[in-house]
Design a protein around this motif. Structure first.
Motif, PDB file in Angstrom:
ATOM      1  N   LEU A 225       0.831  -1.209   0.000  1.00 56.48           N
ATOM      2  CA  LEU A 225       0.000   0.000   0.000  1.00 56.48           C
ATOM      3  C   LEU A 225       0.864   1.258   0.000  1.00 56.48           C
ATOM      4  CD1 LEU A 225      -2.823  -1.049   2.487  1.00 56.48           C
ATOM      5  CD2 LEU A 225      -2.941  -0.927  -0.005  1.00 56.48           C
ATOM      6  N   ASP A 226       1.971   1.214   0.729  1.00 52.51           N
ATOM      7  CA  ASP A 226       2.863   2.375   0.740  1.00 52.51           C
ATOM      8  C   ASP A 226       3.432   2.647  -0.648  1.00 52.51           C
ATOM      9  OD1 ASP A 226       2.465   2.899   3.400  1.00 52.51           O
ATOM     10  OD2 ASP A 226       4.167   1.679   4.075  1.00 52.51           O
ATOM     11  N   ASP A 227       3.842   1.576  -1.342  1.00 50.40           N
ATOM     12  CA  ASP A 227       4.388   1.744  -2.696  1.00 50.40           C
ATOM     13  C   ASP A 227       3.333   2.307  -3.643  1.00 50.40           C
ATOM     14  OD1 ASP A 227       6.773   0.751  -1.783  1.00 50.40           O
ATOM     15  OD2 ASP A 227       6.414  -1.302  -2.488  1.00 50.40           O
ATOM     16  N   GLU A 230       2.633   6.128  -2.963  1.00 49.66           N
ATOM     17  CA  GLU A 230       3.595   7.131  -3.415  1.00 49.66           C
ATOM     18  C   GLU A 230       3.192   7.724  -4.766  1.00 49.66           C
ATOM     19  OE1 GLU A 230       7.486   5.572  -3.420  1.00 49.66           O
ATOM     20  OE2 GLU A 230       7.633   5.379  -1.230  1.00 49.66           O
ATOM     21  N   ALA A 231       2.725   6.884  -5.658  1.00 48.59           N
ATOM     22  CA  ALA A 231       2.318   7.374  -6.979  1.00 48.59           C
ATOM     23  C   ALA A 231       1.095   8.285  -6.868  1.00 48.59           C
ATOM     24  CB  ALA A 231       2.027   6.199  -7.908  1.00 48.59           C
ATOM     25  N   PHE A 232       0.126   7.906  -6.021  1.00 50.63           N
ATOM     26  CA  PHE A 232      -1.079   8.721  -5.885  1.00 50.63           C
ATOM     27  C   PHE A 232      -0.803  10.013  -5.114  1.00 50.63           C
ATOM     28  CE2 PHE A 232      -2.878   4.494  -6.632  1.00 50.63           C
ATOM     29  CZ  PHE A 232      -3.782   4.790  -7.641  1.00 50.63           C
ATOM     30  N   ILE A 233       0.148   9.955  -4.186  1.00 54.79           N
ATOM     31  CA  ILE A 233       0.479  11.169  -3.424  1.00 54.79           C
ATOM     32  C   ILE A 233       1.025  12.244  -4.345  1.00 54.79           C
ATOM     33  CG2 ILE A 233       2.116  12.100  -1.739  1.00 54.79           C
ATOM     34  CD1 ILE A 233       1.731   9.525  -0.128  1.00 54.79           C
ATOM     35  N   ARG A 234       1.922  11.870  -5.265  1.00 55.51           N
ATOM     36  CA  ARG A 234       2.464  12.866  -6.197  1.00 55.51           C
ATOM     37  C   ARG A 234       1.376  13.418  -7.114  1.00 55.51           C
ATOM     38  NH1 ARG A 234       6.492   9.061  -6.326  1.00 55.51           N
ATOM     39  NH2 ARG A 234       5.834   8.301  -8.382  1.00 55.51           N
ATOM     40  N   ALA A 235       0.473  12.534  -7.569  1.00 57.61           N
ATOM     41  CA  ALA A 235      -0.622  12.995  -8.425  1.00 57.61           C
ATOM     42  C   ALA A 235      -1.531  13.955  -7.662  1.00 57.61           C
ATOM     43  CB  ALA A 235      -1.422  11.802  -8.940  1.00 57.61           C
ATOM     44  N   ALA A 236      -1.751  13.669  -6.366  1.00 58.86           N
ATOM     45  CA  ALA A 236      -2.588  14.559  -5.547  1.00 58.86           C
ATOM     46  C   ALA A 236      -1.906  15.900  -5.318  1.00 58.86           C
ATOM     47  CB  ALA A 236      -2.908  13.887  -4.220  1.00 58.86           C
TER      48      ALA A 236
END
Length: 260
Positions: A225-227, A230-236
């Motif tokens: 889930l952490d991996d 990370e991708a969704f955090i940057r998109a957000a």
């Protein structure tokens, strides 16, 4: 006849023609039996013979398998003789029975015709399905060959980028530049995601080709889930949104987990 056709010594057209001749010959035998029975003075025998032959005509629809020409060749001799002997009696009863027999053979012939059309439609549908299946298999094989051939070419630029990312990381550490370190970390994460995506695509092609088999194993769900986070955090962040991944949960599960 079927044995000769299956062995390859007789074409389908020749098989149908031979079957038609055989059915016509069988109709001639039946016509001879009809004449012999109707030459006798027993009227009950005539009725019994008519009942048997009418039932035989109905039962011949299924073995005809939609081959209308063969059925008509047989029915013309067989049914024609039966109708003729009843009409030659010159009675109203004989004429009525003769007309009923004509009606019966007409209905049965139409049924054989419709059966042949249905079989033709089913054969056409089966052929269409076979063509689509072969097309799908060829597309799958082409995709598998493409990924197999492109594996090295797709990995090569990622490998070159990883070397450059390592250089950037070394420069960031030596210079102590926080911005450069952040950029270096972002490049490394993007490269890792690209590698994972490429590996997934290649694994899918290998699974389709049957080269590899799936091997279920235990994984660290929190790390997974952490991996993903990370991708969704940057998109957000790009949209000015806040995205949080929480890997905590209620411990409401059996004391002894079920093994895979």
């Amino acid at each position: 006849v079927l044995r000769l056709h299956r062995s390859g010594r007789m074409t389908a057209h020749a098989m149908l023609a031979r079957m038609g001749h055989l059915m016509a010959g069988l109709g001639a035998v039946h016509a001879l039996l009809i004449v012999c029975v109707f030459m006798q003075p027993s009227q009950s025998a005539e009725y019994v013979m008519t009942m048997i032959l009418v039932g035989n005509a109905a039962g011949a629809v299924s073995p005809s398998a939609g081959y209308l020409r063969g059925y008509l060749e047989w029915a013309a001799v067989y049914g024609g003789t039966l109708v003729a002997v009843w009409l030659l009696k010159g009675t109203i009863e004989g004429a009525a029975i003769g007309l009923l027999v004509v009606f019966l053979f007409t209905v049965l012939s139409l049924y054989v015709r419709d059966q042949g059309r249905t079989i033709g439609d089913l054969v056409g549908l089966s052929e269409s399905l076979r063509v689509e299946r072969d097309r799908a298999e060829r597309a799958s094989e082409a995709r598998t060959r493409f990924f197999a051939a492109a594996s090295h070419d797709l990995r090569q630029p990622l490998t070159a980028l990883s070397y450059n990312a390592a250089t950037v990381q070394a420069l960031a550490q030596s210079s102590g530049d926080a911005t450069l370190q952040k950029v270096s970390a972002a490049i490394r994460r993007a490269l890792g995601e690209s590698r994972n995506l490429l590996d997934s695509l290649l694994e899918m092609s290998e699974l389709d080709a049957g080269v590899v088999k799936s091997q279920p194993r235990r994984i660290d769900v929190a790390r997974l889930l952490d991996d993903l986070g990370e991708a969704f955090i940057r998109a957000a962040d790009d949209k000015g949104l806040s995205f949080v991944v929480s890997t905590r949960s209620d411990r409401a599960y059996p004391a002894d987990p079920v093994p895979l």
